[in-house]
Design an enzyme around this catalytic site. Sequence first.
Site, mmCIF file in Angstrom:
data_model
loop_
_atom_site.group_PDB
_atom_site.id
_atom_site.type_symbol
_atom_site.label_atom_id
_atom_site.label_comp_id
_atom_site.label_asym_id
_atom_site.label_seq_id
_atom_site.Cartn_x
_atom_site.Cartn_y
_atom_site.Cartn_z
ATOM 1 N N LYS A 1 -3.684 5.876 -3.494
ATOM 2 C CA LYS A 1 -4.740 6.742 -2.977
ATOM 3 C C LYS A 1 -4.978 7.942 -3.879
ATOM 4 O O LYS A 1 -4.105 8.338 -4.658
ATOM 5 C CB LYS A 1 -4.374 7.168 -1.556
ATOM 6 C CG LYS A 1 -4.132 5.949 -0.642
ATOM 7 C CD LYS A 1 -3.799 6.341 0.759
ATOM 8 C CE LYS A 1 -3.550 5.103 1.611
ATOM 9 N NZ LYS A 1 -2.227 4.487 1.334
ATOM 10 N N TYR B 1 3.027 10.070 0.259
ATOM 11 C CA TYR B 1 4.167 9.505 0.968
ATOM 12 C C TYR B 1 5.474 9.959 0.319
ATOM 13 O O TYR B 1 5.831 9.519 -0.781
ATOM 14 C CB TYR B 1 4.110 7.981 0.983
ATOM 15 C CG TYR B 1 2.909 7.402 1.705
ATOM 16 C CD1 TYR B 1 2.141 8.158 2.578
ATOM 17 C CD2 TYR B 1 2.544 6.075 1.499
ATOM 18 C CE1 TYR B 1 1.053 7.624 3.238
ATOM 19 C CE2 TYR B 1 1.449 5.517 2.166
ATOM 20 C CZ TYR B 1 0.705 6.304 3.023
ATOM 21 O OH TYR B 1 -0.376 5.764 3.666
ATOM 22 N N ASP C 1 0.836 -1.198 0.000
ATOM 23 C CA ASP C 1 0.000 0.000 0.000
ATOM 24 C C ASP C 1 0.870 1.248 0.000
ATOM 25 O O ASP C 1 1.779 1.389 0.823
ATOM 26 C CB ASP C 1 -0.902 0.021 1.226
ATOM 27 C CG ASP C 1 -1.678 1.331 1.308
ATOM 28 O OD1 ASP C 1 -2.607 1.509 0.494
ATOM 29 O OD2 ASP C 1 -1.345 2.170 2.171
ATOM 30 N N PHE D 1 0.024 -0.524 15.390
ATOM 31 C CA PHE D 1 0.730 -0.136 16.610
ATOM 32 C C PHE D 1 0.322 1.258 17.100
ATOM 33 O O PHE D 1 0.981 1.823 17.968
ATOM 34 C CB PHE D 1 2.243 -0.166 16.384
ATOM 35 C CG PHE D 1 2.795 -1.522 16.035
ATOM 36 C CD1 PHE D 1 2.505 -2.638 16.805
ATOM 37 C CD2 PHE D 1 3.606 -1.689 14.921
ATOM 38 C CE1 PHE D 1 3.014 -3.885 16.490
ATOM 39 C CE2 PHE D 1 4.125 -2.938 14.597
ATOM 40 C CZ PHE D 1 3.826 -4.039 15.383
ATOM 41 N N ASN D 2 -0.752 1.819 16.524
ATOM 42 C CA ASN D 2 -1.201 3.164 16.910
ATOM 43 C C ASN D 2 -0.065 4.178 16.859
ATOM 44 O O ASN D 2 0.212 4.893 17.822
ATOM 45 C CB ASN D 2 -1.852 3.163 18.292
ATOM 46 C CG ASN D 2 -3.279 2.650 18.282
ATOM 47 O OD1 ASN D 2 -3.529 1.520 18.692
ATOM 48 N ND2 ASN D 2 -4.222 3.448 17.803
ATOM 49 N N SER D 3 0.621 4.199 15.726
ATOM 50 C CA SER D 3 1.739 5.126 15.470
ATOM 51 C C SER D 3 2.994 4.789 16.260
ATOM 52 O O SER D 3 3.954 5.558 16.232
ATOM 53 C CB SER D 3 1.344 6.588 15.731
ATOM 54 O OG SER D 3 0.249 6.965 14.939
ATOM 55 N N GLY D 4 3.003 3.675 16.982
ATOM 56 C CA GLY D 4 4.228 3.256 17.661
ATOM 57 C C GLY D 4 4.068 2.948 19.127
ATOM 58 O O GLY D 4 4.897 2.249 19.713
ATOM 59 N N ILE D 5 3.021 3.458 19.777
ATOM 60 C CA ILE D 5 2.864 3.273 21.218
ATOM 61 C C ILE D 5 2.745 1.792 21.575
ATOM 62 O O ILE D 5 3.163 1.374 22.665
ATOM 63 C CB ILE D 5 1.634 4.067 21.735
ATOM 64 C CG1 ILE D 5 1.581 4.076 23.263
ATOM 65 C CG2 ILE D 5 0.354 3.539 21.149
ATOM 66 C CD1 ILE D 5 2.628 4.898 23.931
ATOM 67 N N LEU D 6 2.214 0.962 20.677
ATOM 68 C CA LEU D 6 2.109 -0.472 20.932
ATOM 69 C C LEU D 6 3.344 -1.242 20.472
ATOM 70 O O LEU D 6 3.370 -2.473 20.559
ATOM 71 C CB LEU D 6 0.864 -1.047 20.257
ATOM 72 C CG LEU D 6 -0.480 -0.619 20.849
ATOM 73 C CD1 LEU D 6 -1.631 -1.129 20.000
ATOM 74 C CD2 LEU D 6 -0.621 -1.129 22.291
ATOM 75 N N ALA D 7 4.333 -0.512 19.992
ATOM 76 C CA ALA D 7 5.563 -1.171 19.542
ATOM 77 C C ALA D 7 6.780 -0.706 20.319
ATOM 78 O O ALA D 7 7.912 -1.020 19.946
ATOM 79 C CB ALA D 7 5.775 -0.925 18.044
ATOM 80 N N GLY E 1 -1.799 1.017 10.687
ATOM 81 C CA GLY E 1 -1.435 1.543 12.002
ATOM 82 C C GLY E 1 -1.747 0.618 13.152
ATOM 83 O O GLY E 1 -2.297 1.064 14.169
#
Length: 323
Positions: A72, A46, A41, A224-230, A222
């Site tokens: 897109k 980007y 994708d 990881f919600n932009s990284g908080i879950l990673a 997303g």
Amino acid sequence: MNVSRLGLGCAQLGGLYDPMTEADAYALVDAAWDLGIRYFDTAPYYGFTLSEHRLGAALRARPRGDYMISTKVGRLMWPDPAVRPGECGWAAPLPFRPHYDYTYDGVMRSYEDSLQRLGLDRVDMLYVHDIGRVTHGDRHAHYWKQLGDGGGFRALEQLRDEGAIKGFGLGVNEWEVIADALDVCALDCVLLAGRYTLLEQASLGPLMDRCARDGTDVVIGGPFNSGILAGTNKFNYEEAPAAVVERVRAIAAVCRDFDAPLQAAALQFPMAHPAVVSCIPGAQNIDQLRRNAHWFSQPLPAGLWTALKDAGLLDPAAPVPST
């Protein structure tokens, strides 16, 4: 959508936050291919067209029927020598500046420009990029009218009916606008970023379950919600607020009790919903890509999901992976 369950989000090919060399971009796509990833994708936005250029070059020599690409519409990229490194988070963007256009002509122009940049004769899926109130604020009604009265949806339907694309939908960070779109247009697939994750499931009843009933496929972006879950402190592309940090700490504590990596739980949780066909985390390098693939397939104990629900950290009605 006939896509691999694990896909690759290609924002990093455009240098999101950190630069990526041409060689590293091609190597990342090659590594994804070797891992069995067949869904990629991208978007004109980007890297201000850089990602599309690189992804097309990386895939062009491979049999076109062996992979699927989504890109897109909604932003036309106009030449602008004033573009500077770091704009909109792109470390080294190309000299083009985005201009919103969701009209019939804008969608058609965006689609044709993407084919030129990719160097391909077709894309499989087109998403309307970043339509919604969060992105546009007071201008949302203006751009929403472009999609409807201005012919944006009509252009997408025409491309699908003519066989130029296999389908279309929305690619957004807010689930409410997808629900609005489903009221006025038949969407084949939607890309929902950050709104149905291990951290938040507000979209479950009003959108996800509706998509399952209506036969609208969902791609999870997303995860990881932009990284908080990673392992980072980023949420919605900004520093995470204290309440989000505390909730993630609570989820991580339950994961530790079951010796389950938080990242594995984050990647696998949304895949249990019957509407979901693919998950497309990004990757900054090959090592991160391989870790994502490992977490995506790593066995997790069924008791993990029960414990998260018992702790009030998952919606009780959310489908969960089976062992």
